[in-house]
Design a protein around this motif. Structure first.
Motif, PDB file in Angstrom:
ATOM      1  N   LYS A 194       0.845  -1.122  -0.185  1.00 17.57           N
ATOM      2  CA  LYS A 194       0.067   0.075   0.016  1.00 17.57           C
ATOM      3  C   LYS A 194       0.774   1.243   0.090  1.00 17.57           C
ATOM      4  O   LYS A 194       0.553   2.155  -0.671  1.00 17.57           O
ATOM      5  CB  LYS A 194      -0.859   0.130   1.216  1.00 17.57           C
ATOM      6  CG  LYS A 194      -1.950   1.008   1.255  1.00 17.57           C
ATOM      7  CD  LYS A 194      -2.826   1.288   0.126  1.00 17.57           C
ATOM      8  CE  LYS A 194      -3.933   2.120   0.150  1.00 17.57           C
ATOM      9  NZ  LYS A 194      -3.683   3.675   0.531  1.00 17.57           N
ATOM     10  N   TYR A 197       2.018   1.609  -3.624  1.00 13.85           N
ATOM     11  CA  TYR A 197       1.029   2.172  -4.430  1.00 13.85           C
ATOM     12  C   TYR A 197       0.658   3.561  -4.379  1.00 13.85           C
ATOM     13  O   TYR A 197       0.551   4.351  -5.137  1.00 13.85           O
ATOM     14  CB  TYR A 197      -0.148   1.378  -4.168  1.00 13.85           C
ATOM     15  CG  TYR A 197      -1.535   1.633  -4.822  1.00 13.85           C
ATOM     16  CD1 TYR A 197      -1.556   1.077  -6.231  1.00 13.85           C
ATOM     17  CD2 TYR A 197      -2.356   2.645  -4.522  1.00 13.85           C
ATOM     18  CE1 TYR A 197      -2.569   1.341  -6.982  1.00 13.85           C
ATOM     19  CE2 TYR A 197      -3.292   2.867  -5.385  1.00 13.85           C
ATOM     20  CZ  TYR A 197      -3.369   2.341  -6.460  1.00 13.85           C
ATOM     21  OH  TYR A 197      -4.707   2.569  -7.284  1.00 13.85           O
ATOM     22  N   ARG A 202       2.746   0.835  -9.542  1.00 13.46           N
ATOM     23  CA  ARG A 202       1.621   0.104 -10.014  1.00 13.46           C
ATOM     24  C   ARG A 202       1.884  -1.424 -10.152  1.00 13.46           C
ATOM     25  O   ARG A 202       0.868  -2.338 -10.610  1.00 13.46           O
ATOM     26  CB  ARG A 202       0.893   0.714 -11.276  1.00 13.46           C
ATOM     27  CG  ARG A 202       0.184   2.117 -10.715  1.00 13.46           C
ATOM     28  CD  ARG A 202      -0.794   1.965 -10.120  1.00 13.46           C
ATOM     29  NE  ARG A 202      -1.556   3.198  -9.708  1.00 13.46           N
ATOM     30  CZ  ARG A 202      -1.195   3.897  -8.644  1.00 13.46           C
ATOM     31  NH1 ARG A 202      -0.122   3.578  -7.838  1.00 13.46           N
ATOM     32  NH2 ARG A 202      -1.786   5.362  -8.280  1.00 13.46           N
ATOM     33  N   LEU A 249      -7.087  -3.057  -5.296  1.00 16.37           N
ATOM     34  CA  LEU A 249      -6.531  -1.815  -5.884  1.00 16.37           C
ATOM     35  C   LEU A 249      -6.534  -2.531  -7.468  1.00 16.37           C
ATOM     36  O   LEU A 249      -5.832  -3.250  -7.829  1.00 16.37           O
ATOM     37  CB  LEU A 249      -4.941  -1.345  -5.656  1.00 16.37           C
ATOM     38  CG  LEU A 249      -4.884  -1.072  -3.968  1.00 16.37           C
ATOM     39  CD1 LEU A 249      -3.508  -0.928  -3.751  1.00 16.37           C
ATOM     40  CD2 LEU A 249      -5.913   0.185  -3.962  1.00 16.37           C
ATOM     41  N   LEU A 252      -3.245  -2.387  -9.773  1.00 19.55           N
ATOM     42  CA  LEU A 252      -2.469  -2.792  -9.177  1.00 19.55           C
ATOM     43  C   LEU A 252      -1.916  -4.185  -9.863  1.00 19.55           C
ATOM     44  O   LEU A 252      -2.945  -5.107  -9.715  1.00 19.55           O
ATOM     45  CB  LEU A 252      -2.331  -3.015  -7.597  1.00 19.55           C
ATOM     46  CG  LEU A 252      -1.112  -3.605  -7.058  1.00 19.55           C
ATOM     47  CD1 LEU A 252       0.256  -2.945  -6.936  1.00 19.55           C
ATOM     48  CD2 LEU A 252      -1.335  -3.972  -5.534  1.00 19.55           C
TER      49      LEU A 252
END
Length: 342
Positions: A194, A197, A202, A249, A252
């Motif tokens: 996280k 990110y 990505r 996400l 991602l």
């Protein structure tokens, strides 16, 4: 020093004996007696970095920097070209210091032509170094490796780790190619994913516990300092993948590596949340012990058996495979339940 160390890493990996588990055995796939698809219509192709590849597998970062490692990179890049797979070179830091080492990395691009090639540097790299690494091999992306455990196991390794996240953010915002942040075999927690990110990363390669054990590899270089009690340190690969996927996400991309060896590991990685898998140590073992053709046979068999497993789940392509049902058992279930209770 770096040239000698890179050769030592390869030799010590081949000497290493400690075996950890990435916990893929605790993932149970659902057999489908009515798959409603034919083996020959199963499509293993996927998109990676806006290019189509034949199979969701990358030959992961291993080496470079000397005549010995140049020979390895030559063979690996020919294999990647033959199967239309991405390939990442090993850390290019040595080529920043020794221009003679550049050819051992450029051989990968020379052989792969327009295939997907990834550069590799540490999280301490400067923006100029990152741009040079990309330019050196015409890289489609740059891996930034995170290796605090390896550094601490290395007698001459780094002992300071402040500011690396901020540095990666600068690299991400300065490069024209995607940045893939990867571990080197100790796994990534969902919290780390996280954080990456949030600074614009990505693509992450969780590179979990259960594959190459750099705690042991480094300890073999300096056996006087017994680190064997730390060989079990790390987050198992399956747990890392599930944790990253649980963040929800959509943009991602997750690469599963660390102990990926066979078709079931590949399929289970995709089913539990990975978009790609990556292998380094297992391919290196086949190449060093069996040679080029033996490695080709290994990968051909890996792809063939993956198609068998996909057929048995009723998945005609990678996107359908991602929707397959599965069960979590054993230690992996216990670990995931433990995380949820915190």
């Amino acid at each position: 020093m770096r040239k000698y160390r890179k050769r030592e890493h390869i030799e010590n990996y081949l000497r290493s004996s400690y075996t950890g588990s990435p916990l893929f055995d605790d993932v149970m796939l659902m057999h489908n007696s009515l798959p409603e698809c034919d083996f020959y219509e199963v499509d293993t192709s996927t998109m990676f970095l806006n290019k189509k590849i034949n199979f969701p597998l990358m030959i992961n970062a291993m080496t470079g920097g000397s005549d010995f490692t140049e020979d390895i990179n030559r063979d690996l890049s020919k294999i990647a070209k033959e199967f239309n797979l991405p390939m990442a070179v090993g850390s290019q830091t040595i080529a920043l210091e020794d221009k003679d080492a550049i050819k051992s990395f450029k051989i990968v691009r020379d052989n792969m032509k327009d295939g997907i090639v990834l550069g590799n540097l540490s999280g301490r790299a400067t923006i100029d170094e990152a741009k040079f690494a990309v330019e050196m091999i015409g890289a489609d992306g740059l891996q930034i490796h995170l290796n605090p455990a390896q550094e601490l196991a290395m007698e001459e390794g780094d002992r300071t780790f402040r500011g690396i996240l901020t540095n990666i953010e600068k690299i991400v915002s300065s490069l024209d190619v995607p940045v893939i942040v990867k571990e080197v075999g100790f796994g990534m927690s969902k919290d780390v994913v996280k954080k990456l990110y949030d600074i614009g990363v990505r693509i992450v390669d969780v590179s979990g516990y259960g594959g190459t054990n750099f705690m042991e590899v480094e300890n073999l270089r300096n056996p006087e300092n017994d680190l064997s009690e730390l060989y079990s340190w790390g987050i198992p690969t399956a747990m890392s993948v599930i944790g990253a996927k649980s963040l929800g996400l959509d943009d991602l991309q997750i690469i599963s590596s660390g102990g990926v060896k066979n078709s079931l590991d590949v399929v289970k990685s995709i089913v539990i949340g990975a978009d790609m898998v990556a292998i380094s140590g297992e391919i290196l073992s086949y190449l060093v012990h069996g040679g080029y053709e033996y490695t080709m046979q290994y990968l051909a068999g890996l792809i063939y058996k993956t198609k068998i497993v996909m057929t048995l789940t009723g998945a005609k392509n990678i996107e359908e495979l991602k929707e397959s049902k599965y069960l979590i058992t054993g230690k992996l279930q216990d670990l995931l339940c433990g995380c949820e209770s915190k």
